[in-house]
Enzyme design. Structure first.
Site, PDB file in Angstrom:
ATOM      1  N   ASP A  30       0.912  -1.144   0.028  1.00  0.00           N
ATOM      2  CA  ASP A  30       0.051  -0.135  -0.162  1.00  0.00           C
ATOM      3  C   ASP A  30       0.866   1.100  -0.162  1.00  0.00           C
ATOM      4  O   ASP A  30       1.921   1.326   0.610  1.00  0.00           O
ATOM      5  CB  ASP A  30      -0.987  -0.024   1.338  1.00  0.00           C
ATOM      6  N   ASN A  87     -13.031  -3.414   2.478  1.00  0.00           N
ATOM      7  CA  ASN A  87     -13.682  -2.342   2.658  1.00  0.00           C
ATOM      8  C   ASN A  87     -14.795  -2.202   1.307  1.00  0.00           C
ATOM      9  O   ASN A  87     -14.369  -2.238   0.291  1.00  0.00           O
ATOM     10  CB  ASN A  87     -13.106  -1.351   2.609  1.00  0.00           C
ATOM     11  N   GLY A  93     -15.562   3.131   4.013  1.00  0.00           N
ATOM     12  CA  GLY A  93     -14.427   3.903   3.585  1.00  0.00           C
ATOM     13  C   GLY A  93     -13.677   3.559   2.272  1.00  0.00           C
ATOM     14  O   GLY A  93     -12.384   3.888   2.239  1.00  0.00           O
ATOM     15  N   GLN A  94     -14.215   2.642   1.512  1.00  0.00           N
ATOM     16  CA  GLN A  94     -13.630   2.354   0.324  1.00  0.00           C
ATOM     17  C   GLN A  94     -13.446   3.474  -0.589  1.00  0.00           C
ATOM     18  O   GLN A  94     -14.439   4.307  -0.884  1.00  0.00           O
ATOM     19  CB  GLN A  94     -14.717   1.292  -0.579  1.00  0.00           C
ATOM     20  N   HIS A 100     -10.327  -5.085  -3.559  1.00  0.00           N
ATOM     21  CA  HIS A 100      -9.049  -5.399  -2.814  1.00  0.00           C
ATOM     22  C   HIS A 100      -8.908  -5.924  -1.508  1.00  0.00           C
ATOM     23  O   HIS A 100      -9.903  -5.351  -0.636  1.00  0.00           O
ATOM     24  CB  HIS A 100      -8.020  -3.986  -2.918  1.00  0.00           C
ATOM     25  N   HIS A 102      -7.107  -5.828   2.206  1.00  0.00           N
ATOM     26  CA  HIS A 102      -5.860  -5.352   2.885  1.00  0.00           C
ATOM     27  C   HIS A 102      -5.384  -6.604   3.734  1.00  0.00           C
ATOM     28  O   HIS A 102      -6.163  -7.034   4.363  1.00  0.00           O
ATOM     29  CB  HIS A 102      -6.503  -4.297   3.784  1.00  0.00           C
TER      30      HIS A 102
HETATM   31  P1  AMP Z   1      -9.747   1.478   0.456  1.00  0.00           P
HETATM   32  O1  AMP Z   1      -9.805   2.773   1.434  1.00  0.00           O
HETATM   33  O2  AMP Z   1     -10.311   0.104   1.159  1.00  0.00           O
HETATM   34  O3  AMP Z   1     -10.417   1.602  -0.828  1.00  0.00           O
HETATM   35  O4  AMP Z   1      -8.197   1.351   0.242  1.00  0.00           O
HETATM   36  C1  AMP Z   1      -7.435   1.657  -1.039  1.00  0.00           C
HETATM   37  C2  AMP Z   1      -6.200   1.740  -0.582  1.00  0.00           C
HETATM   38  O5  AMP Z   1      -5.262   1.906  -1.724  1.00  0.00           O
HETATM   39  C3  AMP Z   1      -5.574   2.828   0.444  1.00  0.00           C
HETATM   40  O6  AMP Z   1      -5.102   2.189   1.548  1.00  0.00           O
HETATM   41  C4  AMP Z   1      -4.344   3.520  -0.239  1.00  0.00           C
HETATM   42  O7  AMP Z   1      -3.543   3.943   0.400  1.00  0.00           O
HETATM   43  C5  AMP Z   1      -4.200   2.486  -1.339  1.00  0.00           C
HETATM   44  N1  AMP Z   1      -3.576   3.032  -2.686  1.00  0.00           N
HETATM   45  C6  AMP Z   1      -4.363   3.931  -3.481  1.00  0.00           C
HETATM   46  N2  AMP Z   1      -3.662   4.284  -4.643  1.00  0.00           N
HETATM   47  C7  AMP Z   1      -2.732   3.175  -4.632  1.00  0.00           C
HETATM   48  C8  AMP Z   1      -1.361   2.955  -5.539  1.00  0.00           C
HETATM   49  N3  AMP Z   1      -1.253   3.457  -6.533  1.00  0.00           N
HETATM   50  N4  AMP Z   1      -0.461   2.019  -4.889  1.00  0.00           N
HETATM   51  C9  AMP Z   1      -0.491   1.342  -3.712  1.00  0.00           C
HETATM   52  N5  AMP Z   1      -1.785   1.845  -2.827  1.00  0.00           N
HETATM   53  C10 AMP Z   1      -2.393   2.453  -3.466  1.00  0.00           C
END
Ligand code: AMP
Ligand code: ZN
Length: 112
Positions: A30, A87, A93-94, A100, A102
């Site tokens: 991340d 999420n 909070g997505q 994805h 985490h």
């Molecule tokens: P969510 O809030 O569950 O949608 O999580 C999305 C996650 O994607 C967040 O933790 C961001 O830090 C991560 N994220 C967004 N863009 C990138 C990227 N280009 N490379 C790696 N992680 C990313």
């Protein structure tokens, strides 16, 4: 899908720190980690969220979880533990609309 950042990572057109990949899933660090170990596991095909998954995705969903366990194990967190989170939607909070998982580890995680 055009304009989807995680589709671009899966395609290799946007760089990412990839820790595991196969024909179905990609796991990468991340960009803004909230734990010492914070990896995202995504399907190569676009699904906006878990809410978009259908019966035909059952194998893929299993592969996502197996890949999550694999990256945690290979990073040495099998004994100490790790958390897997999906999420889904605004209230969760997505922020990235590509399914994805985490994988968080490396510190004591509070609950709930
Ligand atoms: P969510 O809030 O569950 O949608 O999580 C999305 C996650 O994607 C967040 O933790 C961001 O830090 C991560 N994220 C967004 N863009 C990138 C990227 N280009 N490379 C790696 N992680 C990313
Ligand atoms: Zn996508």
């Amino acid at each position: 899908m055009d304009g989807c950042v995680f589709c671009a990572i899966a395609a290799g057109t946007i760089p990412a720190d990839v820790v595991f990949q196969d024909g179905h899933v990609v796991a990468f660090r991340d960009l803004h980690p909230v734990a010492p170990f914070h990896v995202l596991v995504i399907p190569r095909i676009h699904r906006s969220s878990l809410a978009d998954a259908v019966d035909a995705d059952a194998d893929l969903l299993g592969r996502l979880m197996l890949a999550a366990a694999r990256v945690a194990r290979e990073a040495g967190f099998e004994k100490t533990g790790y958390r897997t989170i999906v999420n889904t939607g605004a209230d969760a909070g997505q922020t990235v609309l590509h399914l994805h998982v985490h994988v968080l580890a490396g510190r004591q995680l509070s609950w709930p």
